[in-house]
Design an enzyme around this catalytic site. Structure first.
Site, mmCIF file in Angstrom:
data_model
loop_
_atom_site.group_PDB
_atom_site.id
_atom_site.type_symbol
_atom_site.label_atom_id
_atom_site.label_comp_id
_atom_site.label_asym_id
_atom_site.label_seq_id
_atom_site.Cartn_x
_atom_site.Cartn_y
_atom_site.Cartn_z
ATOM 1 N N GLU A 1 0.846 -1.208 0.000
ATOM 2 C CA GLU A 1 0.000 0.000 0.000
ATOM 3 C C GLU A 1 0.875 1.250 0.000
ATOM 4 O O GLU A 1 0.726 2.139 0.842
ATOM 5 C CB GLU A 1 -0.982 -0.016 1.188
ATOM 6 C CG GLU A 1 -1.954 -1.180 1.089
ATOM 7 C CD GLU A 1 -3.194 -1.086 1.984
ATOM 8 O OE1 GLU A 1 -3.238 -0.222 2.871
ATOM 9 O OE2 GLU A 1 -4.113 -1.890 1.774
ATOM 10 N N GLU B 1 -4.943 -8.853 -0.354
ATOM 11 C CA GLU B 1 -5.763 -8.539 0.832
ATOM 12 C C GLU B 1 -7.208 -8.425 0.388
ATOM 13 O O GLU B 1 -7.523 -7.616 -0.486
ATOM 14 C CB GLU B 1 -5.311 -7.231 1.495
ATOM 15 C CG GLU B 1 -3.986 -7.351 2.205
ATOM 16 C CD GLU B 1 -3.589 -6.101 2.989
ATOM 17 O OE1 GLU B 1 -4.477 -5.387 3.487
ATOM 18 O OE2 GLU B 1 -2.373 -5.854 3.085
#
Ligand code: AHR
Length: 503
Positions: A173, A306
């Site tokens: 991220e 995820e």
């Protein structure tokens, strides 16, 4: 009555076992207490890993385990987690509750856990606050079988032989907790960092994964691909910069401020959550379309590393620990997504539900020495027949159900595959809260079939607790009628099923 057609003869793609992958971060009680209790714990363990949890996970089949984060990865300095435990540095876990991380679970412990689980390794490196040297030395430490400073240090720490790193993530991220970068900047960093992920043993290549987009951020995928998808074009020939790019998408009933409760929800929340989980299909289609423009042959995998539900934490628990219960709604989320991944298996090469124990949509919850297998666990266990199988094309007529116009959602989904032993396995979901669905399954290309089935079903808010751990489990389903190559059944409301067929 709906009809489901399965073309049992032609392959429609290969289902990588990693589509049923998992994720374990240094977050809350996922690692500490959930997977790892240390050698001196009263909780039965092998080299510090909980025996009850490891045994249950072996039964479920974990094909790959991502570690150490998540956001934690971009603050993790791997050298803090090696050597004698009493000398390991203590640090603050700033992302997750500000607790002390004592680094007693580090590289050696992770590799031991993967050994016990018999799974592939997926390490996520630190780009946000790390260095190229730190990342390249980690690779050397883990994978080099020769004389070098890092290999020597590994040996001194008790591991003579190198391990295999199957996947390596270059940051996590990085558009957010991993450095708040813009895609063009990250693309450049990725090109640089990946250059130093040396493949010491060509027989054991490391699959390099670039940080990909958050849900609908198609611009991120476009820009990172534009910068990195082509490979070096020089030496070594045909060398790709990246073998995969990630995608994160969480299913929230509400929004990031008020997500909604895991257990206290109504019919509208049910349909809204499940409608939102179906966005996964749209996301995979649209991110894949961008990737197709640069990589027609699908050499680069889309790694959904995820995904899962994200609710408000259970009352009385640390908000930074992301501990939530798991109900029949989560079973549907798991079943729907795993079917979607199968259908996208030509592009999607890995998917990792977040997270393995005690965090977000966890297959397992623990409390002290007690353990509960959640409805999500039972769906994963039931679906593991697809791991490594060949996808079979399937179509089914479905209808939209729901209570509000904006939250109408497809009532059923499915996928089918052929496993090595010749079994055709069909998994399907019916998310309708009230209506069972009459279903006719036509197995094109088969003549006389035998079939057996399993089902996970329960009340809308039903869950397994430490006092009642077996309210929702996978049970044998006996309501199949078989005639030639046609199976008829009534798929109960709120259910996830596996039907296995042989000739
Ligand atoms: O899974 C929890 C967190 O969600 C991860 O650390 C991060 O990558 C994502 O935002």
């Amino acid at each position: 009555m709906s009809t489901l057609y399965v073309n049992t003869k032609e392959t429609a793609g290969h289902i990588n076992p990693e589509l049923q992958g998992h994720f374990s971060e240094h977050l809350g009680r996922c690692i500490y207490g959930g997977l790892y209790v240390g050698e001196n714990s009263d909780i039965p363990n092998t080299n510090g890993m909980r025996n009850d949890v490891v045994n249950a996970l072996k039964e479920m089949k974990v094909p790959v385990l991502r570690w150490p984060g998540g956001c934690f990865a971009d603050e993790y300095h791997w050298k803090d987690g090696i050597g004698p435990k009493e000398n390991r540095k203590k640090m603050v876990n700033t992302n997750w509750g500000g607790v002390v991380e004592d680094n007693s679970f580090g590289t050696h412990e992770y590799m031991e856990l993967c050994r016990q689980l018999g799974c592939k390794t997926y390490i996520n490196g630190n780009v946000g606050s790390g260095t190229v040297r730190e990342m390249s030395e980690w690779i050397e430490y883990m994978t080099f079988d020769g004389v070098s400073p890092m290999a020597d240090e590994r040996k001194a720490n008790g591991s003579e032989k190198p391990w295999r790193v199957d996947y390596f993530g270059v940051g996590n991220e990085n558009w957010g907790c991993g450095g708040n970068m813009i895609p063009e900047y990250y693309a450049n960093l990725f090109r640089q960092y990946q250059s130093y992920i040396k493949i010491y043993d060509p027989e054991k290549p490391i699959c390099k994964i670039a940080c990909g987009a958050n849900d609908f951020d198609y611009n991120w995928t476009e820009k990172v691909f534009e910068g990195c998808a082509k490979g070096s074009g020089s030496w070594p020939q045909n060398h790709l910069f990246m073998n995969g790019i990630s995608l994160h998408y969480y299913t929230l009933p509400g929004d990031w401020d008020i997500k909604g409760s895991a257990t206290d929800f109504d019919e509208k929340d049910w349909y809204r959550t499940l409608r939102k989980t179906y966005c996964m299909d749209e996301l995979l289609t649209k991110h894949s379309a961008i990737m197709d423009r640069y990589d027609k042959e699908c050499k680069i995998g889309l790694m959904v590393d995820e995904w899962g539900t994200w609710y408000d934490v259970e009352e009385g628990t640390n908000p930074g620990f992301l501990y939530q219960q798991n109900t029949m709604r989560d079973a549907l989320v798991a079943g729907i997504n795993l079917n979607i991944f199968n259908k996208h298996c030509n592009r999607v090469k890995m998917a990792n539900i977040a997270q393995l124990v005690n965090v977000l949509q966890a297959p397992i919850l623990t409390e002290g020495d007690r353990m509960v297998l959640t409805p999500t666990y039972h769906v994963f266990r039931m679906y593991n027949v697809h791991q490594g199988a060949e996808l079979r094309a399937s179509t089914m007529d479905t209808k939209k159900v729901g209570l509000e116009e904006e939250n109408m959602v497809q009532n059923m989904n499915e996928s089918a595959s052929l496993s090595e032993d010749g079994t055709v396995n069909i998994t399907l979901t019916n998310l309708d809260l009230n209506e069972a669905n009459e279903l006719k399954i036509v197995l094109e290309g088969m003549t006389d079939v035998k079939a057996e089935a399993e089902i996970v079903t329960g009340g809308m808010r039903e869950c397994n607790t430490f006092d009642e751990p077996d309210r929702i489990t996978a049970k044998s389903f006996t309501g199949l009628t078989v005639s030639g190559n046609v199976i008829t059944l009534t798929v109960p409301a709120r259910s996830v099923m596996r039907i296995s067929v042989k000739e």
